[in-house]
Scaffold this motif. Structure first.
Motif, PDB file in Angstrom:
ATOM      1  N   LYS A 145       0.820  -1.202   0.000  1.00  0.00           N
ATOM      2  CA  LYS A 145       0.000   0.000   0.000  1.00  0.00           C
ATOM      3  C   LYS A 145       0.862   1.263   0.000  1.00  0.00           C
ATOM      4  O   LYS A 145       0.507   2.275  -0.569  1.00  0.00           O
ATOM      5  CB  LYS A 145      -0.926   0.010   1.225  1.00  0.00           C
ATOM      6  N   ASN A 146       1.989   1.179   0.667  1.00  0.00           N
ATOM      7  CA  ASN A 146       2.856   2.336   0.796  1.00  0.00           C
ATOM      8  C   ASN A 146       3.879   2.330  -0.330  1.00  0.00           C
ATOM      9  O   ASN A 146       4.751   1.462  -0.399  1.00  0.00           O
ATOM     10  CB  ASN A 146       3.567   2.303   2.157  1.00  0.00           C
ATOM     11  N   ASP A 147       3.781   3.299  -1.234  1.00  0.00           N
ATOM     12  CA  ASP A 147       4.713   3.362  -2.355  1.00  0.00           C
ATOM     13  C   ASP A 147       6.131   3.668  -1.911  1.00  0.00           C
ATOM     14  O   ASP A 147       7.096   3.393  -2.627  1.00  0.00           O
ATOM     15  CB  ASP A 147       4.250   4.422  -3.367  1.00  0.00           C
ATOM     16  N   ASP A 148       6.284   4.277  -0.740  1.00  0.00           N
ATOM     17  CA  ASP A 148       7.616   4.621  -0.241  1.00  0.00           C
ATOM     18  C   ASP A 148       8.294   3.465   0.472  1.00  0.00           C
ATOM     19  O   ASP A 148       9.423   3.602   0.934  1.00  0.00           O
ATOM     20  CB  ASP A 148       7.528   5.819   0.714  1.00  0.00           C
ATOM     21  N   MET A 149       7.620   2.328   0.593  1.00  0.00           N
ATOM     22  CA  MET A 149       8.190   1.195   1.315  1.00  0.00           C
ATOM     23  C   MET A 149       9.119   0.412   0.389  1.00  0.00           C
ATOM     24  O   MET A 149       8.854  -0.728   0.031  1.00  0.00           O
ATOM     25  CB  MET A 149       7.084   0.298   1.867  1.00  0.00           C
ATOM     26  N   ASP A 150      10.202   1.019  -0.019  1.00  0.00           N
ATOM     27  CA  ASP A 150      11.202   0.358  -0.844  1.00  0.00           C
ATOM     28  C   ASP A 150      12.327  -0.106   0.068  1.00  0.00           C
ATOM     29  O   ASP A 150      13.360   0.560   0.212  1.00  0.00           O
ATOM     30  CB  ASP A 150      11.726   1.301  -1.932  1.00  0.00           C
ATOM     31  N   VAL A 151      12.130  -1.235   0.707  1.00  0.00           N
ATOM     32  CA  VAL A 151      13.119  -1.762   1.641  1.00  0.00           C
ATOM     33  C   VAL A 151      14.309  -2.292   0.854  1.00  0.00           C
ATOM     34  O   VAL A 151      14.154  -2.890  -0.211  1.00  0.00           O
ATOM     35  CB  VAL A 151      12.504  -2.858   2.525  1.00  0.00           C
ATOM     36  N   GLU A 152      15.489  -2.070   1.376  1.00  0.00           N
ATOM     37  CA  GLU A 152      16.707  -2.464   0.683  1.00  0.00           C
ATOM     38  C   GLU A 152      17.414  -3.629   1.338  1.00  0.00           C
ATOM     39  O   GLU A 152      18.283  -4.244   0.728  1.00  0.00           O
ATOM     40  CB  GLU A 152      17.666  -1.267   0.594  1.00  0.00           C
ATOM     41  N   GLN A 192       5.651 -15.696  10.975  1.00  0.00           N
ATOM     42  CA  GLN A 192       4.808 -14.997  10.008  1.00  0.00           C
ATOM     43  C   GLN A 192       5.480 -13.726   9.491  1.00  0.00           C
ATOM     44  O   GLN A 192       5.395 -13.403   8.307  1.00  0.00           O
ATOM     45  CB  GLN A 192       3.455 -14.663  10.642  1.00  0.00           C
ATOM     46  N   SER A 193       6.153 -13.018  10.376  1.00  0.00           N
ATOM     47  CA  SER A 193       6.810 -11.782   9.956  1.00  0.00           C
ATOM     48  C   SER A 193       7.948 -12.070   8.990  1.00  0.00           C
ATOM     49  O   SER A 193       8.193 -11.281   8.059  1.00  0.00           O
ATOM     50  CB  SER A 193       7.336 -11.028  11.181  1.00  0.00           C
ATOM     51  N   ALA A 194       8.651 -13.187   9.178  1.00  0.00           N
ATOM     52  CA  ALA A 194       9.743 -13.531   8.269  1.00  0.00           C
ATOM     53  C   ALA A 194       9.218 -13.820   6.867  1.00  0.00           C
ATOM     54  O   ALA A 194       9.831 -13.433   5.865  1.00  0.00           O
ATOM     55  CB  ALA A 194      10.517 -14.737   8.806  1.00  0.00           C
ATOM     56  N   VAL A 195       8.068 -14.503   6.780  1.00  0.00           N
ATOM     57  CA  VAL A 195       7.464 -14.791   5.468  1.00  0.00           C
ATOM     58  C   VAL A 195       7.020 -13.499   4.796  1.00  0.00           C
ATOM     59  O   VAL A 195       7.304 -13.249   3.613  1.00  0.00           O
ATOM     60  CB  VAL A 195       6.285 -15.769   5.625  1.00  0.00           C
ATOM     61  N   ASN A 196       6.318 -12.648   5.526  1.00  0.00           N
ATOM     62  CA  ASN A 196       5.815 -11.399   4.951  1.00  0.00           C
ATOM     63  C   ASN A 196       6.943 -10.424   4.625  1.00  0.00           C
ATOM     64  O   ASN A 196       6.872  -9.679   3.639  1.00  0.00           O
ATOM     65  CB  ASN A 196       4.823 -10.735   5.904  1.00  0.00           C
ATOM     66  N   ALA A 197       7.989 -10.412   5.450  1.00  0.00           N
ATOM     67  CA  ALA A 197       9.109  -9.507   5.192  1.00  0.00           C
ATOM     68  C   ALA A 197       9.818  -9.884   3.898  1.00  0.00           C
ATOM     69  O   ALA A 197      10.269  -9.000   3.150  1.00  0.00           O
ATOM     70  CB  ALA A 197      10.092  -9.540   6.371  1.00  0.00           C
ATOM     71  N   ARG A 198       9.933 -11.160   3.632  1.00  0.00           N
ATOM     72  CA  ARG A 198      10.555 -11.590   2.367  1.00  0.00           C
ATOM     73  C   ARG A 198       9.726 -11.139   1.173  1.00  0.00           C
ATOM     74  O   ARG A 198      10.267 -10.745   0.132  1.00  0.00           O
ATOM     75  CB  ARG A 198      10.721 -13.101   2.352  1.00  0.00           C
ATOM     76  N   VAL A 199       8.399 -11.173   1.307  1.00  0.00           N
ATOM     77  CA  VAL A 199       7.537 -10.681   0.229  1.00  0.00           C
ATOM     78  C   VAL A 199       7.805  -9.206  -0.033  1.00  0.00           C
ATOM     79  O   VAL A 199       7.962  -8.773  -1.181  1.00  0.00           O
ATOM     80  CB  VAL A 199       6.060 -10.920   0.583  1.00  0.00           C
ATOM     81  N   ALA A 200       7.873  -8.413   1.043  1.00  0.00           N
ATOM     82  CA  ALA A 200       8.129  -6.984   0.881  1.00  0.00           C
ATOM     83  C   ALA A 200       9.501  -6.727   0.274  1.00  0.00           C
ATOM     84  O   ALA A 200       9.669  -5.823  -0.556  1.00  0.00           O
ATOM     85  CB  ALA A 200       8.016  -6.282   2.241  1.00  0.00           C
ATOM     86  N   TYR A 201      10.489  -7.516   0.675  1.00  0.00           N
ATOM     87  CA  TYR A 201      11.840  -7.345   0.131  1.00  0.00           C
ATOM     88  C   TYR A 201      11.887  -7.687  -1.356  1.00  0.00           C
ATOM     89  O   TYR A 201      12.479  -6.949  -2.158  1.00  0.00           O
ATOM     90  CB  TYR A 201      12.814  -8.236   0.909  1.00  0.00           C
ATOM     91  N   ASN A 202      11.272  -8.788  -1.753  1.00  0.00           N
ATOM     92  CA  ASN A 202      11.320  -9.210  -3.151  1.00  0.00           C
ATOM     93  C   ASN A 202      10.458  -8.350  -4.063  1.00  0.00           C
ATOM     94  O   ASN A 202      10.622  -8.382  -5.283  1.00  0.00           O
ATOM     95  CB  ASN A 202      10.896 -10.680  -3.277  1.00  0.00           C
ATOM     96  N   LEU A 203       9.510  -7.593  -3.485  1.00  0.00           N
ATOM     97  CA  LEU A 203       8.694  -6.712  -4.314  1.00  0.00           C
ATOM     98  C   LEU A 203       9.490  -5.517  -4.827  1.00  0.00           C
ATOM     99  O   LEU A 203       9.084  -4.870  -5.793  1.00  0.00           O
ATOM    100  CB  LEU A 203       7.477  -6.212  -3.519  1.00  0.00           C
ATOM    101  N   ASN A 204      10.606  -5.223  -4.189  1.00  0.00           N
ATOM    102  CA  ASN A 204      11.467  -4.147  -4.661  1.00  0.00           C
ATOM    103  C   ASN A 204      12.320  -4.685  -5.818  1.00  0.00           C
ATOM    104  O   ASN A 204      13.160  -5.560  -5.633  1.00  0.00           O
ATOM    105  CB  ASN A 204      12.365  -3.640  -3.531  1.00  0.00           C
ATOM    106  N   ARG A 228      16.541 -11.092  -5.930  1.00  0.00           N
ATOM    107  CA  ARG A 228      15.490 -11.973  -5.400  1.00  0.00           C
ATOM    108  C   ARG A 228      16.106 -13.087  -4.559  1.00  0.00           C
ATOM    109  O   ARG A 228      17.005 -13.795  -5.013  1.00  0.00           O
ATOM    110  CB  ARG A 228      14.683 -12.560  -6.554  1.00  0.00           C
ATOM    111  N   LEU A 229      15.625 -13.212  -3.333  1.00  0.00           N
ATOM    112  CA  LEU A 229      16.180 -14.174  -2.386  1.00  0.00           C
ATOM    113  C   LEU A 229      15.199 -15.295  -2.120  1.00  0.00           C
ATOM    114  O   LEU A 229      13.983 -15.077  -2.028  1.00  0.00           O
ATOM    115  CB  LEU A 229      16.523 -13.486  -1.065  1.00  0.00           C
ATOM    116  N   SER A 230      15.732 -16.487  -2.001  1.00  0.00           N
ATOM    117  CA  SER A 230      14.914 -17.616  -1.575  1.00  0.00           C
ATOM    118  C   SER A 230      14.588 -17.471  -0.102  1.00  0.00           C
ATOM    119  O   SER A 230      15.156 -16.632   0.611  1.00  0.00           O
ATOM    120  CB  SER A 230      15.653 -18.932  -1.823  1.00  0.00           C
ATOM    121  N   ARG A 231      13.676 -18.294   0.361  1.00  0.00           N
ATOM    122  CA  ARG A 231      13.263 -18.222   1.771  1.00  0.00           C
ATOM    123  C   ARG A 231      14.444 -18.445   2.703  1.00  0.00           C
ATOM    124  O   ARG A 231      14.638 -17.726   3.678  1.00  0.00           O
ATOM    125  CB  ARG A 231      12.179 -19.273   2.008  1.00  0.00           C
TER     126      ARG A 231
END
Length: 419
Positions: free
Chosen positions: A103-110, A303-315, A320-323
């Motif tokens: 939802k947040n366009d500025d959430m470009d985690v590196e 759960q946070s580790a799974v969701n955090a990987r999604v946010a990271y790979n969306l950038n 792209r990292l495996s689990r």
């Protein structure tokens, strides 16, 4: 089995009733064409099929309603599995109905740590620190009242050490050692250096015991109206962070909680729920504990580790990292600041500092060990009292002053490097 069939039949009737536009289309025992199921009042009785196939046409793929021979039932189950796999395949191939967006366009985690801290933000960590330190104070007061001495493992926790603790939890998930005892994990021979370099085994065990997530003084009052009171505060923040930063697709299933009108397509869309659960449990941080809030907290970490990987790979700028690779980078990113702090503590053993330098990829310079200088003549030690009568031939290799046996010492190469 019959009771289960009866329950599924009642659910099927409810579905048919919800999908029908008129009363005539509802499933009933008095159907005009005689195509009905007759269910006996005895729960141990079998379902009896009466003439007609129209009513069961929509459910013929369900094993619970399959009354055919065993080979035909087996083939049908295989076909159903292929259909589900087809649905999952379409999702992995880029079907936009299963895409996930932020939802947040500025959430470009590196980094993985940045992605994790989007979900486990300072609000959650601060509450854990406050309530954990409250429990540590209670433990210390109890020790003092029993005239026991408080040790270094009983000190209060700060944010840097809490992140390091979480990093070790993720490392235990990465190595799949979450069910191993702490003694084996911290063993000097068979254990892993990353554990010993980050925290002592006793400190890790102590934090497992005192980790708290709410105010213990008001818990009983809150628990009267909320059974989730011991962890409610950080759970609500965590859920809010997830909903604020992720936007689900049009077709989604929330933990298998579905409404009757979509039950027919549930098998096609429930794959994401199964996948999320599988990923959360494949690399789990959960340790054996009798405290259910702590077990609940471990589940939040998974759960946070799974969701955090999604946010990271969306950038798109991130590789792209495996689990598994993501989990490893996340764990190291959480423990790294604490490792650098421990490297500067003088009381940390040289063997531990050697492991830290290796983990941080810091070149270890070992100076050459210079032997003491032995002169031919004897002279007074510069550290002895002026009235001392002893004489020595030894000189300090650094200051070149005389030193007697009482005022000199020998150190090993590792300690020499640390100094």
């Amino acid at each position: 089995m019959s009771a289960r069939i009866s329950n599924n039949l009642r659910s099927a009737k409810a579905v048919a009733a919800a999908l029908s536009d008129s009363e005539d289309e509802r499933l009933s025992e008095n159907s005009n064409d005689g195509s009905v199921f007759l269910v006996s009042n005895d729960e141990d009785s079998e379902i009896e099929k009466v003439k007609g196939e129209d009513v069961i046409t929509e459910y013929e793929d369900d094993d619970e309603f399959d009354l055919e021979t065993e080979p035909a039932s087996k083939q049908r189950r295989l076909n159903k599995g292929a259909d589900r796999q087809s649905c999952r395949g379409s999702r992995s191939s880029g079907n936009p109905n299963f895409s996930t967006n932020t939802k947040n366009d500025d959430m470009d985690v590196e980094t993985p740590v940045e992605a994790f801290r989007v979900l486990f933000d300072d609000a959650i960590l601060d509450k854990i620190i406050i309530h954990t330190n409250e429990e540590i104070e209670r433990v210390m007061c109890l020790l003092i009242s029993k005239e026991h001495q408080c040790q270094s493992i009983h000190k209060k926790i700060d944010k840097e050490e809490l992140c390091a603790y979480l990093g070790l939890c993720f490392y235990s998930a990465y190595f799949k050692e979450n069910e191993s005892c702490v003694k084996d994990m911290w063993d000097d021979v068979f254990g892993r250096g990353i554990y010993r370099a980050t925290l002592s085994g006793k400190r890790f065990e102590f934090l497992n015991r005192v980790l708290r997530f709410d105010d213990k003084n008001t818990r009983s009052e809150r628990r009267a109206t909320d059974k989730l009171a011991p962890i409610r505060e950080i759970w609500d923040i965590f859920i809010q962070n997830c909903t604020n930063n992720f936007e689900p697709a049009n077709n989604c299933t929330i933990d298998e909680q579905h409404k009757p009108e979509i039950i027919m397509s549930y098998n096609c869309y429930k794959g994401a729920t199964d996948t999320f659960g599988e990923k959360s449990h494949e690399f789990s941080t959960a340790r054996r504990t009798a405290r259910w809030p702590l077990r609940f907290f471990y589940n939040m970490l998974d759960q946070s580790a799974v969701n955090a990987r999604v946010a990271y790979n969306l950038n798109a700028d991130n590789p792209r990292l495996s689990r598994k690779k993501f989990l490893k980078k996340l764990a190291f990113g959480l423990v790294e600041p604490h490792l650098r702090r421990r490297l500067g503590i003088a009381t940390i053993r040289a063997s531990i500092k050697k492991i830290i330098r290796k983990l941080l990829e810091i070149d270890e310079h070992v100076p050459a060990v210079v032997s003491v200088i032995k002169e031919n003549t004897r002279s007074k030690c510069h550290l002895c009292d002026s009235n001392a009568v002893g004489r020595t031939r030894m000189k300090c290799p650094n200051c070149l002053r005389r030193m007697c046996d009482d005022h000199r010492t020998a150190i090993c190469v590792e300690c020499s490097a640390a100094n």
